[in-house]
Design an enzyme around this catalytic site. Structure first.
Site, PDB file in Angstrom:
ATOM      1  N   HIS A   1      21.839  -9.855  29.795  1.00 44.60           N
ATOM      2  CA  HIS A   1      20.516 -10.898  29.411  1.00 44.60           C
ATOM      3  C   HIS A   1      20.959 -12.581  28.938  1.00 44.60           C
ATOM      4  O   HIS A   1      20.197 -13.128  28.006  1.00 44.60           O
ATOM      5  CB  HIS A   1      19.474 -10.295  28.586  1.00 44.60           C
ATOM      6  CG  HIS A   1      18.940  -9.148  29.223  1.00 44.60           C
ATOM      7  ND1 HIS A   1      18.350  -8.022  28.432  1.00 44.60           N
ATOM      8  CD2 HIS A   1      18.830  -8.710  30.430  1.00 44.60           C
ATOM      9  CE1 HIS A   1      17.981  -6.964  29.285  1.00 44.60           C
ATOM     10  NE2 HIS A   1      18.377  -7.406  30.697  1.00 44.60           N
TER      11      HIS A   1
ATOM     12  N   GLN B   1      22.665  -5.952  26.307  1.00 44.59           N
ATOM     13  CA  GLN B   1      21.589  -6.558  26.562  1.00 44.59           C
ATOM     14  C   GLN B   1      21.227  -7.657  25.627  1.00 44.59           C
ATOM     15  O   GLN B   1      20.158  -8.370  25.590  1.00 44.59           O
ATOM     16  CB  GLN B   1      20.246  -5.639  26.871  1.00 44.59           C
ATOM     17  CG  GLN B   1      20.256  -4.581  27.388  1.00 44.59           C
ATOM     18  CD  GLN B   1      19.443  -3.488  27.340  1.00 44.59           C
ATOM     19  OE1 GLN B   1      18.508  -3.203  27.620  1.00 44.59           O
ATOM     20  NE2 GLN B   1      19.966  -2.360  26.631  1.00 44.59           N
TER      21      GLN B   1
ATOM     22  N   ARG C   1      15.514 -18.314  16.634  1.00 45.11           N
ATOM     23  CA  ARG C   1      16.271 -16.855  16.729  1.00 45.11           C
ATOM     24  C   ARG C   1      17.909 -17.480  16.685  1.00 45.11           C
ATOM     25  O   ARG C   1      18.495 -16.512  16.316  1.00 45.11           O
ATOM     26  CB  ARG C   1      15.948 -16.116  17.837  1.00 45.11           C
ATOM     27  CG  ARG C   1      14.552 -15.570  17.612  1.00 45.11           C
ATOM     28  CD  ARG C   1      14.188 -14.790  19.038  1.00 45.11           C
ATOM     29  NE  ARG C   1      14.991 -13.891  19.356  1.00 45.11           N
ATOM     30  CZ  ARG C   1      15.306 -13.351  20.741  1.00 45.11           C
ATOM     31  NH1 ARG C   1      14.530 -13.769  21.550  1.00 45.11           N
ATOM     32  NH2 ARG C   1      16.189 -12.527  20.964  1.00 45.11           N
TER      33      ARG C   1
ATOM     34  N   THR D   1      19.150   1.232  22.168  1.00 48.42           N
ATOM     35  CA  THR D   1      18.294   0.450  23.177  1.00 48.42           C
ATOM     36  C   THR D   1      17.070   1.629  23.508  1.00 48.42           C
ATOM     37  O   THR D   1      17.291   3.036  23.618  1.00 48.42           O
ATOM     38  CB  THR D   1      19.236   0.241  24.461  1.00 48.42           C
ATOM     39  OG1 THR D   1      18.011  -0.284  25.625  1.00 48.42           O
ATOM     40  CG2 THR D   1      19.943   1.406  24.993  1.00 48.42           C
ATOM     41  N   SER D   2      15.887   0.959  23.714  1.00 48.76           N
ATOM     42  CA  SER D   2      14.732   1.792  24.298  1.00 48.76           C
ATOM     43  C   SER D   2      14.813   2.230  25.788  1.00 48.76           C
ATOM     44  O   SER D   2      13.981   3.100  26.341  1.00 48.76           O
ATOM     45  CB  SER D   2      13.384   0.925  24.024  1.00 48.76           C
ATOM     46  OG  SER D   2      13.480   0.075  24.708  1.00 48.76           O
TER      47      SER D   2
ATOM     48  N   CYS E   1      20.502 -35.221  33.831  1.00 41.51           N
ATOM     49  CA  CYS E   1      19.482 -35.483  34.703  1.00 41.51           C
ATOM     50  C   CYS E   1      18.178 -35.503  33.959  1.00 41.51           C
ATOM     51  O   CYS E   1      17.130 -35.691  34.480  1.00 41.51           O
ATOM     52  CB  CYS E   1      19.152 -34.253  35.672  1.00 41.51           C
ATOM     53  SG  CYS E   1      18.520 -32.672  34.769  1.00 41.51           S
TER      54      CYS E   1
ATOM     55  N   ASP F   1      23.041 -12.084  21.067  1.00 44.28           N
ATOM     56  CA  ASP F   1      23.503 -12.572  19.831  1.00 44.28           C
ATOM     57  C   ASP F   1      24.836 -13.000  19.616  1.00 44.28           C
ATOM     58  O   ASP F   1      25.414 -13.384  18.664  1.00 44.28           O
ATOM     59  CB  ASP F   1      22.699 -11.867  18.664  1.00 44.28           C
ATOM     60  CG  ASP F   1      23.156 -10.139  18.819  1.00 44.28           C
ATOM     61  OD1 ASP F   1      24.397 -10.181  19.283  1.00 44.28           O
ATOM     62  OD2 ASP F   1      22.396  -9.459  18.031  1.00 44.28           O
TER      63      ASP F   1
HETATM   64  P1  OAD Z   1      14.108  -2.568  21.826  1.00 41.44           P
HETATM   65  O1  OAD Z   1      13.326  -3.044  20.921  1.00 41.44           O
HETATM   66  O2  OAD Z   1      13.143  -2.094  23.154  1.00 41.44           O
HETATM   67  O3  OAD Z   1      14.888  -1.152  21.285  1.00 41.44           O
HETATM   68  C1  OAD Z   1      15.317  -0.967  20.331  1.00 41.44           C
HETATM   69  C2  OAD Z   1      15.812   0.242  20.275  1.00 41.44           C
HETATM   70  O4  OAD Z   1      16.740   0.511  19.097  1.00 41.44           O
HETATM   71  C3  OAD Z   1      14.973   1.419  19.794  1.00 41.44           C
HETATM   72  O5  OAD Z   1      15.175   2.567  20.649  1.00 41.44           O
HETATM   73  C4  OAD Z   1      15.072   1.852  18.405  1.00 41.44           C
HETATM   74  O6  OAD Z   1      14.528   3.003  17.859  1.00 41.44           O
HETATM   75  C5  OAD Z   1      16.545   1.531  18.277  1.00 41.44           C
HETATM   76  N1  OAD Z   1      17.167   1.207  16.834  1.00 41.44           N
HETATM   77  C6  OAD Z   1      16.437   0.506  15.653  1.00 41.44           C
HETATM   78  N2  OAD Z   1      17.089   0.444  14.762  1.00 41.44           N
HETATM   79  C7  OAD Z   1      18.547   1.098  15.209  1.00 41.44           C
HETATM   80  C8  OAD Z   1      19.508   1.200  14.484  1.00 41.44           C
HETATM   81  N3  OAD Z   1      19.651   0.744  13.007  1.00 41.44           N
HETATM   82  N4  OAD Z   1      20.637   1.922  15.271  1.00 41.44           N
HETATM   83  C9  OAD Z   1      20.352   2.334  16.428  1.00 41.44           C
HETATM   84  N5  OAD Z   1      19.333   2.072  17.218  1.00 41.44           N
HETATM   85  C10 OAD Z   1      18.408   1.402  16.555  1.00 41.44           C
HETATM   86  O7  OAD Z   1      15.510  -3.322  22.408  1.00 41.44           O
HETATM   87  P2  OAD Z   1      16.228  -3.233  23.836  1.00 41.44           P
HETATM   88  O8  OAD Z   1      16.310  -1.945  24.369  1.00 41.44           O
HETATM   89  O9  OAD Z   1      17.426  -4.075  23.579  1.00 41.44           O
HETATM   90  O10 OAD Z   1      15.002  -8.480  27.030  1.00 41.44           O
HETATM   91  O11 OAD Z   1      15.339  -4.223  24.667  1.00 41.44           O
HETATM   92  C11 OAD Z   1      15.708  -4.506  26.055  1.00 41.44           C
HETATM   93  C12 OAD Z   1      15.511  -5.844  26.297  1.00 41.44           C
HETATM   94  O12 OAD Z   1      13.922  -6.067  25.979  1.00 41.44           O
HETATM   95  C13 OAD Z   1      16.034  -6.966  25.577  1.00 41.44           C
HETATM   96  O13 OAD Z   1      17.464  -7.543  25.828  1.00 41.44           O
HETATM   97  C14 OAD Z   1      14.950  -8.121  25.676  1.00 41.44           C
HETATM   98  C15 OAD Z   1      14.090  -7.568  25.456  1.00 41.44           C
HETATM   99  O14 OAD Z   1      12.421  -7.932  25.949  1.00 41.44           O
HETATM  100  C16 OAD Z   1      14.868  -9.767  27.325  1.00 41.44           C
HETATM  101  O15 OAD Z   1      14.645 -10.648  26.452  1.00 41.44           O
HETATM  102  C17 OAD Z   1      15.081 -10.280  28.823  1.00 41.44           C
END
Ligand code: OAD
Length: 253
Positions: free
Chosen positions: A120, A102, A71, A197-198, A159, A105
């Site tokens: 994160h 969150q 990644r 974000t979801s 270490c 990258d």
């Molecule tokens: P998710 O994969 O849960 O959600 C991604 C969101 O982006 C969804 O609501 C999609 O509908 C939306 N999406 C997809 N394509 C898009 C686009 N082109 N433009 C705008 N939105 C789009 O990702 P996160 O909410 O970031 O944590 O997930 C939160 C955390 O869960 C991450 O930081 C990670 C993961 O486990 C850790 O690794 C600690």
């Protein structure tokens, strides 16, 4: 959409302090998979319990390190997209902009955003699993390792502990300073733009609720419908790389 776009643009134009709360969706158009999208999301192809917890790392460090190195090489190879660029451009129009991401990258920084709070962590900041010292580990210059490839984590010069990715795993606390700074920025903002974000992972997902509680307007940018609870929430349905440039155009040009 047009009506929401106009309303959202009006709030943006009047804002003194905007918080961008971003998730994996903002990087989707750069070619980085999200986590929870059906079929394409990383968590539909990989088991987070085997890859994204301290216990998983202890059980199989080579699998976990190899997966994050894959990644990291990918994040290094791709480019910021028009969504990241529009977010960076906001700083030219709004007195104060705080990015709370969150994502691990670093694409916001590469698009030119100033202050970015990483809830994160960053995939580009590996550190020692034992003594926590930052470790400088060059990104593989050749083809990125295939997913599922095992790679032994390099050893710490201090270490001899194993290198771990600089991200927050499930079951770990968020970095305290970042969390405090994010909380304070959200308390003080007049608009929170929640992009890609979801909002499924807490405590980060509390932030849009906090913004509403404190009287801010929340604008969601997502290709999927977003459930709202307050009249102060606006939903712009569409990909960030299209919606954000449109929103800026409407608000500032
Ligand atoms: P998710 O994969 O849960 O959600 C991604 C969101 O982006 C969804 O609501 C999609 O509908 C939306 N999406 C997809 N394509 C898009 C686009 N082109 N433009 C705008 N939105 C789009 O990702 P996160 O909410 O970031 O944590 O997930 C939160 C955390 O869960 C991450 O930081 C990670 C993961 O486990 C850790 O690794 C600690």
């Amino acid at each position: 959409m047009l009506e929401s776009l106009q309303t959202a643009a009006r709030y943006l134009k009047q804002a003194e302090h905007i918080v961008i709360f971003s998730g994996a969706g903002v990087s989707a158009e750069s070619g980085i998979a999200t986590f929870r999208d059906a079929l394409t999301g990383l968590w539909s192809r990989f088991d987070p319990q085997r890859l994204a917890t301290p216990e998983a790392f202890q059980a199989d460090p080579e699998l976990v390190w190899g997966w994050y190195e894959w990644r990291r090489a990918q994040a290094d190879r791709v480019q910021p997209n028009p969504g990241h660029i529009a977010i960076a451009e906001l700083e030219r129009h709004v007195p104060r902009v705080t990015i709370v991401t969150q994502n691990v990258d670093n694409l916001h920084e590469r698009a030119g955003s100033g202050r970015v709070i990483h809830l994160h962590g960053s995939i580009h900041d590996p550190r020692c699993f034992s003594c926590a010292r930052p470790m400088q580990i060059p990104v593989a210059e050749t083809e990125p390792p295939a997913d599922g490839q095992r790679t032994p984590p390099p050893r710490c010069l201090n270490c001899n502990g194993m290198a771990r990715p600089g991200v927050v795993w499930f079951g770990e606390a968020l970095p305290e300073e970042a969390w405090q700074a994010a909380w304070q920025a959200v308390e003080e903002c007049d608009v929170l733009l929640s992009v890609g974000t979801s909002a499924a992972v807490y405590p980060a997902a509390q932030l849009p609720h906090l913004a509403i509680e404190k009287g801010a307007t929340v604008i969601h940018v997502n290709p999927q419908p977003v459930e709202t609870r307050s009249e102060r929430e606006i939903v712009l349905i569409g990909p960030a790389g299209k919606s954000l440039p449109l929103l800026l155009k409407k608000a500032f040009y």
